[in-house]
Design an enzyme around this catalytic site. Structure first.
Site, PDB file in Angstrom:
ATOM      1  CG  HIS A  17      -1.394  -0.731   1.072  1.00  0.00           C
ATOM      2  ND1 HIS A  17      -2.249  -2.427   1.438  1.00  0.00           N
ATOM      3  CD2 HIS A  17      -3.371  -0.369   0.547  1.00  0.00           C
ATOM      4  CE1 HIS A  17      -3.572  -2.965   0.873  1.00  0.00           C
ATOM      5  NE2 HIS A  17      -3.891  -1.632   0.650  1.00  0.00           N
TER       6      HIS A  17
ATOM      7  CE  LYS B 256      -3.945  -0.532   4.842  1.00  0.00           C
ATOM      8  NZ  LYS B 256      -4.964  -0.080   5.168  1.00  0.00           N
TER       9      LYS B 256
HETATM   10  N1  LIG Z   1     -12.873  -0.814   2.888  1.00  0.00           N
HETATM   11  C1  LIG Z   1     -11.966  -0.933   2.327  1.00  0.00           C
HETATM   12  O1  LIG Z   1     -12.560  -0.676   0.881  1.00  0.00           O
HETATM   13  C2  LIG Z   1     -10.649   0.339   2.370  1.00  0.00           C
HETATM   14  C3  LIG Z   1     -10.618   1.517   1.596  1.00  0.00           C
HETATM   15  C4  LIG Z   1      -9.407   2.172   1.291  1.00  0.00           C
HETATM   16  C5  LIG Z   1      -9.192   3.028   2.817  1.00  0.00           C
HETATM   17  N2  LIG Z   1      -9.805   2.037   3.748  1.00  0.00           N
HETATM   18  C6  LIG Z   1      -9.461   2.611   5.552  1.00  0.00           C
HETATM   19  O2  LIG Z   1     -10.739   3.467   5.262  1.00  0.00           O
HETATM   20  C7  LIG Z   1      -9.715   4.656   6.165  1.00  0.00           C
HETATM   21  C8  LIG Z   1      -9.858   6.126   5.536  1.00  0.00           C
HETATM   22  O3  LIG Z   1      -8.840   5.976   4.896  1.00  0.00           O
HETATM   23  P1  LIG Z   1      -8.153   7.273   3.552  1.00  0.00           P
HETATM   24  O4  LIG Z   1      -7.029   6.503   3.282  1.00  0.00           O
HETATM   25  O5  LIG Z   1      -9.074   7.970   4.156  1.00  0.00           O
HETATM   26  O6  LIG Z   1      -6.783   7.939   5.034  1.00  0.00           O
HETATM   27  P2  LIG Z   1      -7.226   9.446   5.428  1.00  0.00           P
HETATM   28  O7  LIG Z   1      -6.922   9.925   4.082  1.00  0.00           O
HETATM   29  O8  LIG Z   1      -6.824   9.098   6.765  1.00  0.00           O
HETATM   30  O9  LIG Z   1      -9.126   9.881   5.579  1.00  0.00           O
HETATM   31  C9  LIG Z   1      -9.221   9.436   7.178  1.00  0.00           C
HETATM   32  C10 LIG Z   1      -9.797  10.543   7.769  1.00  0.00           C
HETATM   33  O10 LIG Z   1     -10.683  10.573   8.701  1.00  0.00           O
HETATM   34  C11 LIG Z   1     -10.745  11.854   9.236  1.00  0.00           C
HETATM   35  N3  LIG Z   1     -10.618  11.122  11.045  1.00  0.00           N
HETATM   36  C12 LIG Z   1     -10.342  10.841  11.721  1.00  0.00           C
HETATM   37  N4  LIG Z   1      -9.908  10.213  12.770  1.00  0.00           N
HETATM   38  C13 LIG Z   1     -10.831  11.455  12.525  1.00  0.00           C
HETATM   39  C14 LIG Z   1     -11.378  11.500  14.068  1.00  0.00           C
HETATM   40  N5  LIG Z   1     -11.087  11.232  15.236  1.00  0.00           N
HETATM   41  N6  LIG Z   1     -12.467  12.921  13.719  1.00  0.00           N
HETATM   42  C15 LIG Z   1     -12.517  13.353  12.655  1.00  0.00           C
HETATM   43  N7  LIG Z   1     -12.774  12.920  11.796  1.00  0.00           N
HETATM   44  C16 LIG Z   1     -11.314  12.250  11.920  1.00  0.00           C
HETATM   45  C17 LIG Z   1      -9.454  12.313   8.506  1.00  0.00           C
HETATM   46  O11 LIG Z   1      -9.133  13.835   9.248  1.00  0.00           O
HETATM   47  P3  LIG Z   1      -7.851  14.771   9.188  1.00  0.00           P
HETATM   48  O12 LIG Z   1      -8.042  15.134   7.267  1.00  0.00           O
HETATM   49  O13 LIG Z   1      -8.587  16.043   9.657  1.00  0.00           O
HETATM   50  O14 LIG Z   1      -7.051  14.111   9.874  1.00  0.00           O
HETATM   51  C18 LIG Z   1      -9.148  12.582   7.245  1.00  0.00           C
HETATM   52  O15 LIG Z   1      -9.962  13.054   6.556  1.00  0.00           O
HETATM   53  C19 LIG Z   1      -8.783   3.864   6.874  1.00  0.00           C
HETATM   54  O16 LIG Z   1      -8.853   2.799   8.098  1.00  0.00           O
HETATM   55  C20 LIG Z   1      -7.798   3.196   5.784  1.00  0.00           C
HETATM   56  O17 LIG Z   1      -7.757   1.398   5.923  1.00  0.00           O
HETATM   57  C21 LIG Z   1     -10.409   1.205   3.314  1.00  0.00           C
END
Ligand SMILES: NC(=O)c1ccc[n+]([C@@H]2O[C@H](COP(=O)([O-])OP(=O)(O)OC[C@H]3O[C@@H](n4cnc5c(N)ncnc54)[C@H](OP(=O)(O)O)[C@@H]3O)[C@@H](O)[C@H]2O)c1
Length: 268
Positions: free
Chosen positions: A156, A160
């Site tokens: 990844h 991540k």
């Molecule tokens: N299941 C699937 O198919 C799949 C696919 C891809 C990713 N994922 C998962 O989805 C999640 C997000 O991935 P991503 O790549 O989009 O990550 P990312 O870019 O870090 O986005 C996460 C978002 O959540 C927000 N956030 C985190 N903690 C928070 C809190 N306590 N209160 C409010 N907002 C909060 C962050 O805010 P800030 O920007 O302000 O920090 C950020 O905007 C991860 O757990 C990843 O492993 C799953």
């Protein structure tokens, strides 16, 4: 009927693509976008942020401000934020699709406890291709059995934060289940030094992090004289986002309970 969808974690890499996928799905509409209370994106138009043009949906910093506007919440944020959001969804009878990964066992148990109250759909990976791979892995492990060593490789992007990926862990569970093993007992996360010969029943995980890799997974079944590999490579986050929107539309029609993408795709 159009499903009104709100996105939690809207500022994130997945959040932005989820806005696009929701807007482009003719059976869905964007009804909310939730970010951290301290975010500079609050009050920005979610459609403009998501690159699809003005939608007249203002980004908010608190789910309470959007709770009456949507039918289903799609949450791709962090374990802490998801656990806080599901509590509010349960209090208001709102189905929730969760893509967040990296929950501890304790957090996972808390999450699962909500299945008696609302429709809850959890998937480590929302792509149709990966969900087909889960099915293929189950078949391969049952056919090849204990004579083949099983190893899981995943790669990844450099941002991540959890490892191995939620998808790799789910693949490990599918394999362990098909081989009648307890993943907690047989999983090996990395190898170093004089580790001795490979115990036959282990399931090894290898992780690569770097660059902009959206998500690669390869499962190897290795025996004397041959090797079977099942590989999935995601090249765009839209693969996950389109699946999550499809799941949200499906979940709106369900009663309380625990579901995954295999239910949505009819693979069970
Ligand atoms: N299941 C699937 O198919 C799949 C696919 C891809 C990713 N994922 C998962 O989805 C999640 C997000 O991935 P991503 O790549 O989009 O990550 P990312 O870019 O870090 O986005 C996460 C978002 O959540 C927000 N956030 C985190 N903690 C928070 C809190 N306590 N209160 C409010 N907002 C909060 C962050 O805010 P800030 O920007 O302000 O920090 C950020 O905007 C991860 O757990 C990843 O492993 C799953």
């Amino acid at each position: 009927m159009t499903t009104r969808i709100a996105i939690a974690g809207a500022a994130g890499r997945m959040g932005k693509v989820l806005i696009e996928a929701t807007h482009k799905n003719s059976d869905a509409s964007l009804a909310g976008a939730i970010v951290r209370p301290t975010s500079t994106l609050i009050n920005v138009d979610a459609g403009e942020f998501g690159g699809v043009g003005k939608l007249n949906v203002k980004i908010v910093g608190d789910i309470a401000q959007a709770i009456n506007q949507f039918d289903v919440l799609i949450d791709f944020s962090s374990p802490e934020a998801t656990l806080s959001n599901i509590k509010i969804c349960a209090a208001h009878n709102k189905p929730i699709v969760i893509g967040t990964t990296g929950f501890s066992d304790l957090e996972k148990a808390e999450l699962l406890s909500y299945q008696n109250k609302i429709p809850l759909l959890l998937s480590a990976n929302f792509s149709t291709g990966v969900n087909l791979c889960f099915k293929l892995l189950d078949i391969a492990a049952r056919v090849l059995g204990d004579e083949y060593d099983v190893e899981v490789y995943e790669a990844h992007h450099r941002h991540k934060v959890d490892s191995p990926s939620g998808t790799a862990m789910r693949m490990g569970e599918v394999l362990a289940n098909a081989l009648d093993r307890d993943l907690k007992q047989v999983a090996v996360y990395g190898r170093e030094g004089q580790i001795g010969p490979r115990p036959r029943d282990t399931i090894g995980f290898a992780t690569v992090r770097g660059g902009d890799v959206v998500g690669d997974h390869t499962i190897m079944f290795l025996a004397d004289g041959e090797r079977v590999e099942i590989t999935h490579k995601a090249s765009s986050r839209l693969a996950f986002a389109n699946g999550a929107v499809r799941a949200a539309i499906w979940l709106q029609q369900q009663k309380s309970g625990l579901f995954d993408m295999q239910d949505v795709l009819g693979l069970k």
